[in-house]
Design an enzyme around this catalytic site. Structure first.
Site, PDB file in Angstrom:
ATOM      1  N   ASP A  99       0.869  -1.164   0.000  1.00  0.00           N
ATOM      2  CA  ASP A  99       0.000   0.000   0.000  1.00  0.00           C
ATOM      3  C   ASP A  99       0.912   1.221   0.000  1.00  0.00           C
ATOM      4  O   ASP A  99       1.825   1.323   0.828  1.00  0.00           O
ATOM      5  CB  ASP A  99      -0.858  -0.017   1.273  1.00  0.00           C
ATOM      6  CG  ASP A  99      -2.261   0.505   1.028  1.00  0.00           C
ATOM      7  OD1 ASP A  99      -2.360   1.617   0.489  1.00  0.00           O
ATOM      8  OD2 ASP A  99      -3.227  -0.187   1.381  1.00  0.00           O
ATOM      9  N   ASP A 200      -2.939   4.678  -2.451  1.00  0.00           N
ATOM     10  CA  ASP A 200      -3.989   5.244  -1.610  1.00  0.00           C
ATOM     11  C   ASP A 200      -4.426   6.632  -2.093  1.00  0.00           C
ATOM     12  O   ASP A 200      -3.577   7.488  -2.364  1.00  0.00           O
ATOM     13  CB  ASP A 200      -3.417   5.351  -0.179  1.00  0.00           C
ATOM     14  CG  ASP A 200      -4.459   5.661   0.858  1.00  0.00           C
ATOM     15  OD1 ASP A 200      -5.353   4.829   1.058  1.00  0.00           O
ATOM     16  OD2 ASP A 200      -4.377   6.743   1.473  1.00  0.00           O
ATOM     17  N   GLU A 254      -6.366   3.832  -5.993  1.00  0.00           N
ATOM     18  CA  GLU A 254      -7.621   4.040  -5.279  1.00  0.00           C
ATOM     19  C   GLU A 254      -8.084   5.431  -5.672  1.00  0.00           C
ATOM     20  O   GLU A 254      -7.448   6.429  -5.314  1.00  0.00           O
ATOM     21  CB  GLU A 254      -7.451   3.951  -3.758  1.00  0.00           C
ATOM     22  CG  GLU A 254      -8.808   3.978  -3.065  1.00  0.00           C
ATOM     23  CD  GLU A 254      -8.795   4.560  -1.662  1.00  0.00           C
ATOM     24  OE1 GLU A 254      -9.751   4.330  -0.910  1.00  0.00           O
ATOM     25  OE2 GLU A 254      -7.844   5.277  -1.310  1.00  0.00           O
ATOM     26  N   HIS A 321     -11.146  -2.891   3.372  1.00  0.00           N
ATOM     27  CA  HIS A 321     -11.094  -2.506   4.784  1.00  0.00           C
ATOM     28  C   HIS A 321     -11.865  -1.227   5.086  1.00  0.00           C
ATOM     29  O   HIS A 321     -11.953  -0.824   6.244  1.00  0.00           O
ATOM     30  CB  HIS A 321      -9.622  -2.330   5.186  1.00  0.00           C
ATOM     31  CG  HIS A 321      -8.989  -1.211   4.421  1.00  0.00           C
ATOM     32  ND1 HIS A 321      -8.747  -1.285   3.062  1.00  0.00           N
ATOM     33  CD2 HIS A 321      -8.591   0.023   4.806  1.00  0.00           C
ATOM     34  CE1 HIS A 321      -8.217  -0.140   2.658  1.00  0.00           C
ATOM     35  NE2 HIS A 321      -8.111   0.662   3.693  1.00  0.00           N
ATOM     36  N   ASP A 322     -12.382  -0.546   4.059  1.00  0.00           N
ATOM     37  CA  ASP A 322     -13.137   0.690   4.276  1.00  0.00           C
ATOM     38  C   ASP A 322     -14.646   0.486   4.139  1.00  0.00           C
ATOM     39  O   ASP A 322     -15.426   1.371   4.469  1.00  0.00           O
ATOM     40  CB  ASP A 322     -12.740   1.758   3.246  1.00  0.00           C
ATOM     41  CG  ASP A 322     -11.321   2.245   3.437  1.00  0.00           C
ATOM     42  OD1 ASP A 322     -10.836   2.259   4.593  1.00  0.00           O
ATOM     43  OD2 ASP A 322     -10.686   2.623   2.430  1.00  0.00           O
TER      44      ASP A 322
HETATM   45  C1  GLC Z   1      -7.938   5.351   1.847  1.00  0.00           C
HETATM   46  C2  GLC Z   1      -7.772   4.170   2.775  1.00  0.00           C
HETATM   47  C3  GLC Z   1      -8.441   4.493   4.072  1.00  0.00           C
HETATM   48  C4  GLC Z   1      -7.766   5.711   4.674  1.00  0.00           C
HETATM   49  C5  GLC Z   1      -7.738   6.878   3.694  1.00  0.00           C
HETATM   50  C6  GLC Z   1      -6.750   7.927   4.113  1.00  0.00           C
HETATM   51  O1  GLC Z   1      -9.253   5.589   1.525  1.00  0.00           O
HETATM   52  O2  GLC Z   1      -8.271   3.026   2.172  1.00  0.00           O
HETATM   53  O3  GLC Z   1      -8.421   3.419   4.965  1.00  0.00           O
HETATM   54  O4  GLC Z   1      -8.431   6.103   5.829  1.00  0.00           O
HETATM   55  O5  GLC Z   1      -7.333   6.478   2.411  1.00  0.00           O
HETATM   56  O6  GLC Z   1      -5.442   7.463   3.942  1.00  0.00           O
END
Ligand code: GLC
Ligand code: CA
Length: 546
Positions: A99, A200, A254, A321-322
Site C-alpha cells: 500500500d 492510496d 484508489e 477494509h473501508d
Molecule cells: C484510503 C484508505 C483508508 C484511509 C484513507 C486515508 O481511503 O483506504 O483506509 O483512511 O485512504 O489514507
C-alpha cells in the site's frame, strides 16, 4: 480488447495485517502470522497479496498515517520479517503488493516535525498557509472525514492542509523534492521484489489551486480543486516514466469519485494499470449516510455495466477494509448469508478486470453487531459521530447512522477455526473483537464442508484459472427488466453466460435468456437444487454457450 500484461490473469487477495493472523499472542496480527498462512492462500487459488500498510505509524488511521516509509511497525515485525515474507511468498509463486500512502504522512513523520519550523528545508514538503484572517483557515475545504481540512499550528503561526484527519498532513506535490522522495520509496520496495502498489487516494494528491470550494458538503468540500487534476495525471505518468516502466509491476489506483473519462485517461496513458471506482460502494448512496436508499440489485448492476463497458480494464471489488461486508451491503445476512456470499463471488470473479478478494470474504464473514460509535477504533466513524451529535437525532438513530459507516465492520479478526479468538490469536483479547458468529463461519469448518462458501470460492477460482474467456473476454451486458443481472463474456469463438439473482425471491428466467444448448459450468446452488427456467433466491449460474 485483449490486454496481456503479467498481471492480467492474476487474482489479488487483500490482507489487513492487523487482523489476519497473530503469531505471538499479543492480539494483533503480524508478518509471521501471514507467512504461516501462505499455504492456505496458495491453496485458495489467489496469485497476489496486497497488504494494507505495515509501516511505522502511530496508527491514528490504522497505518494510513505513515511515520516512516522505510521501517515496519513493531506490532507487525521487522524489515527482516518482511524480507522473509517476500521470499516465502515467492517460493509459492505468490507476489506481494504494498500500500502506497503518499497523499499525506503522519504528523509524527520526521519531515512533518521538521516542517513545523518555517525556516526548515522540509517546510515546503507540506502545504502551509496563512489564515484568511485571525482564526479563519486559508480556505473553506472540509476533510474527507468531515470537519475543516486545515489545522492551525501555533508553533509556526500558520495552518496546514489535511484532506483526512488532522494527524495526516498532506504532502505538497508541487515540490520536486517530494516527488523524488516518493520515487525513492517506490524503487526501494520494487528492488526488494515487491510486485507493485495499491496507491492510496491517489487521485487527490495534486492540489491544482487552494481556492474556496463550492457547496456546503461537510466532507470533501473543495474537491473540484484536486480530484483527478491535470497535475495529478502528469504526476502519475511521471512515476511511470521514471520508475514503473522499468519494472514488471502493477500499479493500482484508489480513485475516489472518479468518472469514466478520467478512468480512461489513467489507463490509456499508462498512469495506472487499473483503479477502484467508488460507484459500486455508493450505488445506494451508501457513502452519504443521511441519503442512503434501500439497496436494489439494479443499482449495483447499472454501475457495474457502466464501468465494464466504459473502460478497458477494471479493479473489481465488493469489499475492502473501508467498506462494510458485502453480504450486509448487497446480500441478505439473515435469511441467505451463504447464498448471498456465493452469488456475489460469481459477480466479482466473472467481470472483466482484476478481481480483488478481501480477507474473510471467501468464508462469508459479516459485519460486527451494533456498537457504541464512541468505542470504534475507526477515526472516521468517531468523527462522523461527533457531527451527528450536533444534529437532532435520537441516540438510537445516531448509533445506526454512525455504525453504518463504521470501518471496524470488515476489520475484525480473520476467523480461522472455532477455538479461542477464532484461531486468530492465542490471546482472548484481540485489538478488535472477534465477530460472535465465528463458531459457524470459519476456515476450518468450511474446508470440511463441500457446500461451503470457501469451497465455492475455490471452485470458482479454478474455473477462472483454466478458462481464459474470464480473463481476456469482452464484457457484453444483457438488458433485463427488474433486478436480474445477466451478461456474457466473449473471447474468440467462446462465450460464457452469467446469470445472477441478487434478490431473496425466486425469479422466472425471461424466455429470451433461455438459450438452447447452454451448458452449465458452475452453479452457486448444490446440484440437486438446480431448477431449469428458474433462479432461486441468490442463485448465480455460469453457462457455456455456442
Ligand atoms: C484510503 C484508505 C483508508 C484511509 C484513507 C486515508 O481511503 O483506504 O483506509 O483512511 O485512504 O489514507
Ligand atoms: Ca502479534
Amino acid at each position: 480488447m485483449e490486454t496481456k500484461r503479467s498481471f492480467t490473469d492474476k487474482v489479488i487477495y487483500q490482507i489487513y495485517p492487523r487482523s489476519f493472523c497473530d503469531s505471538n499472542g499479543d492480539g494483533i496480527g503480524d508478518i509471521q502470522g501471514i507467512i504461516s498462512k501462505l499455504d492456505y492462500l496458495k491453496d485458495l487459488g489467489v496469485d497476489c497479496l496486497w497488504l494494507s500498510p505495515i509501516y511505522k505509524s502511530p496508527l491514528m488511521d490504522m497505518g494510513y498515517d505513515v511515520a516512516d516509509y522505510y521501517s515496519i511497525h513493531p506490532d507487525y515485525g521487522t524489515m527482516e520479517d518482511f524480507d522473509r515474507l517476500l521470499k516465502e511468498a515467492d517460493k509459492r509463486g505468490l507476489r506481494i503488493i504494498m500500500d502506497l500512502v503518499v497523499n499525506h504522512t503522519s504528523d509524527q513523520h520526521e519531515w512533518f516535525k521538521a516542517s513545523r519550523d518555517p525556516s526548515s528545508p522540509y517546510r515546503d514538503y507540506y502545504i502551509w498557509r496563512k489564515g484568511k484572517k485571525d482564526g479563519v483557515p486559508p480556505n473553506n475545504w472540509t476533510s474527507m472525514f468531515t470537519g475543516p481540512a486545515w489545522t492551525y499550528d501555533s508553533q509556526s503561526e500558520e495552518w496546514y492542509l489535511h484532506l483526512y484527519s488532522s494527524e495526516q498532513p498532506d504532502l505538497n506535490f508541487h515540490n520536486e523534492k517530494v516527488v523524488e522522495e516518493v520515487e525513492r520509496i517506490l524503487r526501494f520496495y520494487l528492488d526488494k521484489g515487491v510486485y507493485g502498489f495499491r496507491c492510496d487516494v491517489i487521485n487527490q494528491c495534486y492540489k491544482e489551486s487552494l481556492d474556496d470550494g463550492k457547496g456546503l458538503s461537510p466532507s470533501g468540500r473543495g474537491m473540484e480543486h484536486y480530484l483527478c487534476s491535470e497535475g495529478n495525471h502528469k504526476l502519475l505518468r511521471r512515476f511511470y516514466d521514471d520508475v514503473f516502466s522499468h519494472y514488471d509491476c502493477v500499479v493500482i489506483g484508489e480513485t475516489y469519485a472518479i468518472d469514466v473519462e478520467n478512468g480512461r485517461r489513467y489507463l490509456d496513458n499508462h498512469e495506472l494499470d487499473m483503479f477502484f471506482q467508488f460507484d459500486t460502494a455508493n450505488c445506494d448512496n451508501f457513502l452519504l449516510p443521511l441519503f442512503k436508499k434501500k439497496f436494489k440489485p439494479r443499482y449495483l448492476r447499472d454501475v457495474i455495466y457502466k464501468w465494464q463497458t466504459g473502460v478497458s480494464w477494471m479493479a473489481n471489488y465488493l469489499e475492502n477494509h473501508d467498506q462494510p461486508r458485502s453480504i450486509n451491503h448487497y446480500g441478505d445476512p439473515v435469511k441467505f448469508p451463504k447464498a448471498s456470499a456465493k452469488a456475489l463471488a460469481v459477480l466479482n470473479l466473472t467481470l472483466r478486470g482484476t478481481p480483488f478478494i478481501y480477507q474473510g470474504e471467501e468464508i462469508g464473514m459479516t459485519n460486527l453487531p451494533l456498537q457504541d460509535p464512541e468505542q470504534s477504533q475507526d477515526v472516521s466513524c468517531r468523527q462522523v459521530n461527533e457531527i451527528l451529535k450536533k444534529l437532532p437525532f435520537t441516540k438510537k438513530t445516531r448509533y445506526k447512522l454512525a455504525n453504518r459507516v463504521n470501518r471496524d465492520h470488515a476489520r475484525t479478526p480473520m476467523q480461522w477455526n472455532d477455538a479461542v479468538s477464532a484461531g486468530f490469536s492465542t490471546s482472548e483479547k484481540t485489538w478488535l473483537p472477534v465477530n460472535p458468529n465465528y463458531k459457524a463461519v470459519n476456515v476450518a469448518s468450511e474446508s470440511a464442508d463441500p457446500a461451503s462458501v470457501l469451497n465455492f470460492y475455490k471452485a470458482l477460482l479454478q474455473l477462472r484459472k483454466k478458462d481464459e474467456v474470464f480473463v481476456y473476454g469482452d464484457f457484453r451486458p444483457i438488458m433485463v427488466h427488474g433486478d436480474l443481472i445477466a451478461y456474457q463474456r466473449v473471447y474468440k469463438d467462446e462465450r460464457r453466460f452469467i446469470l445472477i439473482n441478487l434478490t431473496g425471491k425466486e425469479v422466472k428466467i425471461p424466455r429470451h435468456l433461455i438459450l438452447d444448448g447452454a451448458k452449465l459450468l458452475l452453479s452457486s446452488l448444490p446440484v440437486q437444487g438446480y431448477r431449469m427456467g428458474f433462479l432461486s433466491p441468490f442463485e448465480a449460474d455460469i453457462f457455456e454457450i455456442k
